[in-house]
Write an enzyme that holds these catalytic residues in place. Structure first.
Site, PDB file in Angstrom:
ATOM      1  N   LYS A 159       0.824  -1.208   0.000  1.00 22.30           N
ATOM      2  CA  LYS A 159       0.000   0.000   0.000  1.00 22.30           C
ATOM      3  C   LYS A 159       0.856   1.254   0.000  1.00 22.30           C
ATOM      4  CE  LYS A 159      -4.335  -1.282   2.222  1.00 22.30           C
ATOM      5  NZ  LYS A 159      -5.177  -0.997   3.415  1.00 22.30           N
ATOM      6  N   ARG A 293     -13.826  13.712   8.273  1.00 18.45           N
ATOM      7  CA  ARG A 293     -14.859  14.578   7.690  1.00 18.45           C
ATOM      8  C   ARG A 293     -16.211  13.909   7.898  1.00 18.45           C
ATOM      9  NH1 ARG A 293     -15.839  10.834   3.652  1.00 18.45           N
ATOM     10  NH2 ARG A 293     -13.958   9.884   2.840  1.00 18.45           N
ATOM     11  N   VAL A 296     -20.455  10.425   3.405  1.00 16.85           N
ATOM     12  CA  VAL A 296     -21.647  10.375   2.555  1.00 16.85           C
ATOM     13  C   VAL A 296     -22.797   9.681   3.304  1.00 16.85           C
ATOM     14  CG1 VAL A 296     -22.606   9.405   0.426  1.00 16.85           C
ATOM     15  CG2 VAL A 296     -20.266  10.300   0.435  1.00 16.85           C
TER      16      VAL A 296
END
Lengths: 499, 166
Positions: A159, A293, A296
Site C-alpha cells: 500500500k 470529515r 456520505v
C-alpha cells in the site's frame, strides 16, 4: 460563540444537507459555485452565493484562495468543507484558520496524522487500536518487502504510505510476484501522491468493511455512534450501506466503539469523524483508516441514533459541549441507504450525464431523500455523479429492506440512466437479504445485479405499450402529441368558462 | 394493424384493431391514459402502468421505475422495407463503436485487424475520474481506429468499427 454565517465549500447533495442543518440552527449560508453550477440546486438553496471559477474542480472547488476570498467577501465566520474536494486537505484547514475563520472539522495536525498511512498505523498501534499485521514504516526496496512479507505471511498487500483510494495498492500472492508488484505499486504511488513509499500489510481475505461514527468536542468529550456496514462496494465505491451491521452485536459494537474513541483521542480529534475497520467473520477487527470529515452515508447513523451529526458539527465548531452520555445511547431499528448515481449498471456503470427531465421522489413512512438535483438540473461530467441518497428506516432489517424496495419502486428519474435497477436487484438478492456478505459481494454476485433482463409479463406490457404508441403516431392523429388528460382539461376549462 | 415487437430478445406480435388489442392472438384490454412524447401511462387489464420510451439508434429504450429494456417495433410494411433495402445490398450492418459519454481515450485494448468476441473490451475511456471499458457489441474484426490515446471525445464520437464476421 454561536456561528452567524457559514460558507459551504462544496456542491450537490452534501452542500444542501449542510445548508439545511444551518437553517435549522438559525445560521445564514453562503454557497460557492463554478460557472457551470450558476443555477445549481445548492446555489438556489443558500442565502447567498459566490462564483469561484470555471467548471474544472482544479480551477474552482479546489482553489483554497478563491474559497477563502468568498468567505471574506460575504462576511462568513466559518467554512464547512463537506466531503471530497478540500475536506481532507490539511493545507485548507490551516489556511481557513490563518484567515481568522473557523474550520468546521478537525485540526490540520489531526488530518495529517491520519492522512499519512504509516504514521496513522504507528499512532494507532501505540494507542492500542488493532491494526492489520504488517509494517508501520515505508520500505526502501524489494528485499525489505520480502523480509516483511515473510514475517506477516503471504498473501500480502502493498500500500502507498501517502494515500488511499486503491491507488498504489497491490495484492501479492507469493515471493515470485513480489519484485514487479513492488515496482508497480511504488511508481503508481509516486504518480498519484508524489511520494513513492509503500508498506506491507497482511492481505485480509473476505473481510467486511465496517466503520464507526465518532463525535468529539473541544472539551475532551468523545463518543461513538455505533457502526455502519459498507461492504457493498464496487472499485472502492460504496453503493449500499446499512446500520447496524448484520454481524455486529452489542459486545462487538462496544469493543469497536471504544477502539475508535481511542483512535480519535490519539490525534486530539475534534468534530465528526469515522474510523474504518476490516472485520473478519469471527469478529476480529483491524483499523483501516480514519476519515476526517462527514461521510456520505452519515444519514443511516442519524436515523438509528436519532442524532443529527451535521448540526453537531456546527455546534462543536462553535465550542458547544457534547452533552450526550455514551451509556445512554444505542441504535434503534434499522436503516439502509442506496446511493442513486447517474451511471448505467447494465453497461459497466458508465457515467450517464444529462438533464433531469423527470424526478419523482419517493416518500411515505420512514423514507428520507438527501438530494442534490431537481427537475431541469444537469448531472455534469465534471463532478460526482451521485444524484441523491435514498435512505429508509424501519423497526428491523427485514422491514427496512422491504421499505427500500417499496421506495425504489416509487422513484422515477428520467433524462439520465441511474443505479435504481441495480439497487432493486440488491434488495431482493438472497446473499444481501441474508445479511451474510462481504466486500467481495459485487464481484461475486456481479452479473445478477447489473443486467437488463425483463420477465415475460413485464416485457409483454412494454410490447403492448410501444405498439399502442406506434399506432397512435401512425393514425397520424392531429392530436397525436396531445394527451387525453390535456383535452379533458381543455373541456373542463371550457365548461367552467360557460358558467 | 400488426406490430412485431422485440423486448430485450423476447418477441411479441401485437395486433391493434379499433379499440381492441391482441397479443400473440390473445385479446388484452389496453388503453393509453396519457402520452407526453413517449412518457406514457397505460391501463393494461386492470393495471395502471407508467412507461417512458426514449428513441435510440436501434429503436427505443423503455424505462419503468429505472428498469430499462431495449425495444424494437415494426409493422409488416417496415419489415418489407427493411428486407428490400437489405437486398439492395448497399450496406452490411456493422458494429460502429461510439463513445457512450464524453471522456478521454486512455488506451486501446485491441489492435486493428484483431478478431474480437462479442462483449470483449476494446478501449478504455476515462470519464468522471473512472476508467470505463468499452465493449464490442458484436463479434468480428477490428477496423481502423478513429481516435488515439489521449484524445478527448464527445458523446457519440465514432471510436472505430468492428466488422461483423460473415
Amino acid at each position: 460563540m454561536a456561528l452567524q454565517k457559514v460558507l459551504i465549500a462544496n456542491r450537490g447533495e452534501i452542500a444542501i444537507r449542510i445548508i439545511r442543518a444551518c437553517q435549522e440552527e438559525g445560521i445564514k449560508t453562503v454557497a460557492v459555485y463554478s460557472t457551470i453550477d450558476s443555477n445549481a440546486a445548492h446555489v438556489r438553496a443558500a442565502d447567498e452565493a459566490v462564483e469561484i471559477g470555471p467548471p474544472a474542480p482544479s480551477e474552482s472547488y479546489l482553489v483554497i484562495e478563491k474559497i477563502i476570498a468568498a468567505a471574506r467577501a460575504t462576511g462568513a465566520d466559518a467554512i464547512h468543507p463537506g466531503y471530497g474536494f478540500l475536506a481532507e486537505r490539511a493545507a485548507f484547514a490551516d489556511a481557513v484558520v490563518a484567515a481568522g475563520l473557523i474550520f468546521i472539522g478537525p485540526s490540520a495536525e489531526a488530518m495529517t496524522s491520519m492522512g499519512e498511512k504509516t504514521e496513522a498505523r504507528t499512532r494507532m498501534k501505540a494507542a492500542g487500536v488493532p491494526i492489520v499485521p504488517g509494517t508501520t514504516e515505508a520500505l526502501p526496496d524489494a528485499d525489505a518487502v520480502l523480509c516483511a512479507a515473510n514475517e506477516v505471511g503471504f498473501p500480502i498487500m502493498l500500500k502507498a504510505a501517502a494515500g488511499g483510494g486503491g491507488k498504489g495498492m497491490r495484492v501479492v500472492r507469493g515471493p515470485d510476484e513480489l519484485a514487479s508488484s513492488f515496482e508497480q505499486a511504488a511508481s503508481e504511488a509516486l504518480k498519484s501522491f508524489g511520494d513513492g513509499s509503500v508498506y506491507v500489510e497482511r492481505f485480509v481475505e473476505h473481510p467486511r468493511h465496517v466503520e464507526i461514527q465518532l463525535l468529539a468536542d473541544t472539551h475532551g468529550n468523545v463518543i461513538h455512534l455505533g457502526e455502519r456496514e459498507c461492504s457493498v462496494q464496487r472499485r472502492h465505491q460504496k453503493l449500499v450501506e446499512e446500520a447496524p451491521s448484520p454481524i455486529v452485536e452489542s459486545g462487538l459494537r462496544r469493543k469497536m466503539g471504544e477502539a475508535a474513541v481511542r483512535a480519535a483521542r490519539a490525534v486530539d480529534y475534534v468534530g465528526a469523524g469515522t474510523v474504518e475497520f476490516l472485520v473478519l467473520p469471527g469478529g476480529e477487527f483491524f483499523f483501516l483508516e480514519m476519515n476526517t470529515r462527514v461521510q456520505v452515508e452519515h444519514p443511516i447513523t442519524e436515523l438509528v441514533y436519532g442524532i443529527d451529526i451535521v448540526r453537531w458539527q456546527l455546534r462543536i465548531a462553535a465550542g458547544a459541549k457534547l452533552d450526550i452520555d455514551q451509556d445512554s445511547i444505542e441504535p434503534s431499528g434499522h436503516a439502509i441507504e442506496c446511493r442513486i448515481i447517474a451511471e448505467d449498471p447494465a453497461n459497466n456503470f458508465v457515467p450517464s450525464p444529462g438533464t433531469i427531465t423527470q424526478l419523482k421522489i419517493p416518500s411515505g413512512p420512514g423514507v428520507r431523500w438527501d438530494g442534490g438535483v431537481e427537475i431541469g438540473d444537469r448531472v455534469e461530467l465534471f463532478y460526482d455523479p451521485m444524484i441523491a441518497k435514498l435512505v429508509v428506516w424501519a423497526e428491523d432489517r427485514e422491514s427496512a429492506r422491504h421499505r427500500m424496495l417499496r421506495a425504489l419502486g416509487e422513484m422515477e428519474i428520467r433524462g439520465v440512466t441511474t443505479s435504481q435497477s441495480f439497487h432493486r436487484k440488491v434488495m431482493v438478492e438472497e446473499t444481501f437479504a441474508s445479511g451474510d456478505y462481504d466486500i467481495e459481494y459485487i464481484a461475486t454476485v456481479g452479473d445478477a445485479l447489473t443486467g437488463n433482463e425483463v420477465d415475460e409479463d413485464r416485457a409483454r406490457e412494454v410490447a403492448v405499450a410501444i405498439a399502442l404508441f406506434r399506432h397512435q403516431q401512425a393514425s397520424g392523429s392531429d392530436d397525436g402529441a396531445v394527451t387525453r388528460d390535456d383535452s379533458d382539461w381543455v373541456k373542463l376549462a371550457r365548461r367552467e368558462g360557460l358558467r | 394493424m400488426k406490430y412485431q415487437v422485440d423486448v430485450e430478445g423476447r418477441q411479441f406480435e401485437v395486433e391493434i384493431k379499433g379499440d381492441t388489442v391482441w397479443v400473440d392472438g390473445a385479446s388484452t384490454p389496453a388503453t393509453i391514459l396519457t402520452n407526453a412524447n413517449g412518457a406514457m401511462v397505460l391501463r393494461l387489464n386492470n393495471r395502471t402502468v407508467s412507461i417512458a420510451f426514449v428513441p435510440n439508434e436501434e429503436g427505443w429504450v423503455a424505462s419503468r421505475s429505472g428498469d430499462l429494456a431495449h425495444v424494437t417495433v415494426e409493422t409488416e410494411r417496415d419489415r418489407l422495407l427493411r428486407k428490400f433495402t437489405a437486398a439492395g445490398g448497399s450496406s452490411k450492418a456493422s458494429g460502429a463503436i461510439k463513445a457512450p459519454m464524453p471522456g478521454l481515450v486512455l488506451r486501446m485494448l485491441v489492435h486493428e485487424g484483431e478478431k474480437v468476441q462479442k462483449g470483449q473490451g476494446l478501449l478504455v475511456l476515462e470519464a468522471m475520474k473512472m476508467e470505463n471499458e468499452i465493449k464490442s457489441p458484436v463479434g468480428g474484426v477490428v477496423g481502423p481506429f478513429g481516435v488515439e490515446p489521449g484524445q478527448a471525445v464527445e458523446k457519440g464520437t465514432l471510436l472505430f468499427e468492428v466488422l461483423p464476421e460473415g
